[in-house]
Scaffold this motif. Structure first.
Motif, short mmCIF file in Angstrom:
data_model
loop_
_atom_site.label_atom_id
_atom_site.label_comp_id
_atom_site.label_asym_id
_atom_site.label_seq_id
_atom_site.Cartn_x
_atom_site.Cartn_y
_atom_site.Cartn_z
N TRP A 175 4.37 32.49 10.66
CA TRP A 175 4.46 31.60 11.82
C TRP A 175 5.90 31.11 11.91
CZ3 TRP A 175 0.32 32.06 8.69
CH2 TRP A 175 -0.95 32.19 9.28
N ARG A 176 6.49 31.19 13.10
CA ARG A 176 7.89 30.80 13.31
C ARG A 176 8.02 29.32 13.65
NH1 ARG A 176 11.41 34.48 11.23
NH2 ARG A 176 11.48 36.45 12.39
N ARG A 177 8.98 28.67 13.01
CA ARG A 177 9.47 27.34 13.37
C ARG A 177 8.33 26.35 13.64
NH1 ARG A 177 14.64 26.79 13.84
NH2 ARG A 177 14.51 24.93 15.16
N LEU A 178 7.51 26.15 12.62
CA LEU A 178 6.45 25.15 12.73
C LEU A 178 7.09 23.76 12.74
CD1 LEU A 178 3.77 26.58 10.27
CD2 LEU A 178 3.84 26.76 12.77
N PRO A 179 6.75 22.91 13.68
CA PRO A 179 7.38 21.58 13.76
C PRO A 179 7.30 20.80 12.45
CG PRO A 179 6.16 22.02 15.77
CD PRO A 179 5.84 23.15 14.82
N ALA A 180 6.16 20.85 11.78
CA ALA A 180 6.01 20.09 10.54
C ALA A 180 6.93 20.62 9.45
CB ALA A 180 4.56 20.10 10.07
N LEU A 181 7.15 21.93 9.41
CA LEU A 181 8.05 22.49 8.40
C LEU A 181 9.50 22.13 8.69
CD1 LEU A 181 6.76 26.04 7.37
CD2 LEU A 181 6.70 23.90 6.08
N LEU A 182 9.86 22.01 9.94
CA LEU A 182 11.21 21.57 10.28
C LEU A 182 11.43 20.13 9.80
CD1 LEU A 182 11.50 23.09 13.86
CD2 LEU A 182 12.53 23.95 11.74
N THR A 183 10.39 19.30 9.91
CA THR A 183 10.46 17.95 9.35
C THR A 183 10.62 18.01 7.84
OG1 THR A 183 9.12 17.02 11.14
CG2 THR A 183 9.19 15.77 9.08
N LEU A 184 9.84 18.89 7.21
CA LEU A 184 9.89 19.02 5.75
C LEU A 184 11.27 19.46 5.28
CD1 LEU A 184 7.23 20.61 3.45
CD2 LEU A 184 9.62 21.23 3.19
N THR A 185 11.86 20.47 5.93
CA THR A 185 13.15 20.98 5.46
C THR A 185 14.24 19.92 5.61
OG1 THR A 185 13.53 22.04 7.62
CG2 THR A 185 12.60 23.40 5.88
N ALA A 186 14.17 19.11 6.66
CA ALA A 186 15.15 18.04 6.83
C ALA A 186 15.03 17.02 5.70
CB ALA A 186 14.97 17.36 8.19
N ARG A 187 13.80 16.63 5.37
CA ARG A 187 13.57 15.69 4.28
C ARG A 187 13.97 16.32 2.94
NH1 ARG A 187 13.53 10.68 2.18
NH2 ARG A 187 11.89 10.41 0.60
N ALA A 188 13.64 17.58 2.75
CA ALA A 188 13.98 18.26 1.51
C ALA A 188 15.49 18.31 1.30
CB ALA A 188 13.41 19.68 1.51
N ASP A 189 16.23 18.56 2.36
CA ASP A 189 17.69 18.61 2.25
C ASP A 189 18.24 17.27 1.79
OD1 ASP A 189 20.32 19.92 2.75
OD2 ASP A 189 20.48 18.40 4.31
N VAL A 190 17.69 16.19 2.31
CA VAL A 190 18.14 14.85 1.89
C VAL A 190 17.89 14.65 0.40
CG1 VAL A 190 17.67 12.38 2.13
CG2 VAL A 190 17.87 13.82 4.17
N LEU A 191 16.68 14.99 -0.07
CA LEU A 191 16.34 14.80 -1.48
C LEU A 191 17.21 15.67 -2.37
CD1 LEU A 191 12.42 14.69 -1.38
CD2 LEU A 191 14.01 12.77 -1.57
N LEU A 192 17.42 16.93 -1.98
CA LEU A 192 18.18 17.85 -2.81
C LEU A 192 19.65 17.45 -2.89
CD1 LEU A 192 16.50 21.16 -1.62
CD2 LEU A 192 16.38 20.20 -3.92
N ARG A 193 20.23 17.05 -1.78
CA ARG A 193 21.64 16.64 -1.79
C ARG A 193 21.83 15.37 -2.62
NH1 ARG A 193 24.98 19.46 1.46
NH2 ARG A 193 23.96 20.92 2.87
N ALA A 194 20.87 14.48 -2.55
CA ALA A 194 20.95 13.28 -3.39
C ALA A 194 20.80 13.64 -4.86
CB ALA A 194 19.88 12.28 -2.97
#
Length: 279
Positions: A28-47
């Motif tokens: 499935w392409r570009r699921l809205p919830a996964l886009l939310t997840l990847t944004a949050r994941a990027d914040v956690l990983l960079r921190a």
């Protein structure tokens, strides 16, 4: 990504199971919830890495790197935004939550350098998840957090979906692993049963999808990691589900070579109530 089947919209639970247990790889392409997840994941990983996660190995010695990865894996398991987003992504595929049990979300990290590998933090050899769980109704779900490529992704052996291969499942016992984990001795036992023969290289194919995309496949699929591209570490999230409707209807993937001594429903809990799966 020729191996996988693009799914234009939600499919119902039966259709997902019917396709997956027949060997299809669904995307499935570009699921809205996964886009939310990847944004949050990027914040956690960079921190967690105090900077770019993709090249963090260059900034930290192996012990410090692995300590940070383990801390991040625990943070992902506990993060409400991450967990709610992934559960919502499952429903966005069409999978029903009412009878759905999941193996709670995992952050997977594949470092580029062998010096920075650790238990569960490394490329995984070819295996079937069903060798460990013995549950033919298991569906695996996988999504990258950052872009991947054919040399840094997930690898499948599709022609072996219903063909037996030599493996270590008969010698692997989840109860033994669980006991050793409780004793703090898990390093003494394999993480999972694995392939024990060498397959022709041309039978393997990487699936490349984008952050925000969801890949679903049967736990019966022979798969592993490909990490020939050492330009950056791979970060992804994954889970596994079992829907009781598939169990009661008899819908399941074939078991052609799994020999583990027991069924392991312990991994799975209801996505809403947290109740443990019993079979």
């Amino acid at each position: 990504m020729n191996l996988a089947t693009l799914t234009p919209g939600p499919r119902d639970t039966h259709a997902i199971g019917d396709a997956a247990f027949s060997g299809a790889l669904l995307v499935w392409r570009r699921l809205p919830a996964l886009l939310t997840l990847t944004a949050r994941a990027d914040v956690l990983l960079r921190a967690g890495f105090e900077g770019d996660p993709l090249n963090a190995e260059q900034r930290f010695a192996p012990d410090e790197y692995l300590k940070r990865v383990r801390r991040l894996r625990a943070a992902f398991r506990a993060d409400e935004i991450i967990n709610v987003a992934f559960k919502r992504a499952l429903t966005e595929t069409g999978l029903g939550a009412g009878d759905c049990f999941w193996d709670p979300l995992q952050l997977r990290v594949v470092p580029t350098q062998g010096s920075h590998h650790g238990r569960r933090i490394m490329p995984l050899p070819a295996h079937r998840d069903n060798w460990g769980s013995n549950i033919g109704q298991q569906v695996n779900w996988w999504s990258p957090i950052y872009p991947v490529g054919a040399g840094r992704s997930i690898l499948f052996y599709p022609s072996y979906f219903d063909r037996a291969v030599a493996n270590s499942s008969a010698e692997w016992d989840f109860d033994t692993l669980k006991r050793l984990m409780n004793e703090g001795k898990a390093d003494q036992y394999p993480v999972l049963p694995v392939l024990t023969e060498t397959l022709p290289a041309d039978t393997a194919e990487a699936v490349v999808i984008e952050p925000g995309d969801m890949l679903a496949f049967s736990g019966q699929h022979l798969h592993g990691s490909i990490a020939t591209d050492t330009s950056a570490a791979r970060f992804s999230v994954e889970s596994r589900t079992v829907n009781l409707g598939h169990v009661t209807s008899g819908l399941a993937a074939p078991n052609v070579d799994g020999r583990a001594p027991r069924v392991v429903p312990d991994w799975f809990e209801h996505v809403v109530s947290g109740e443990r799966l019993t079979l």
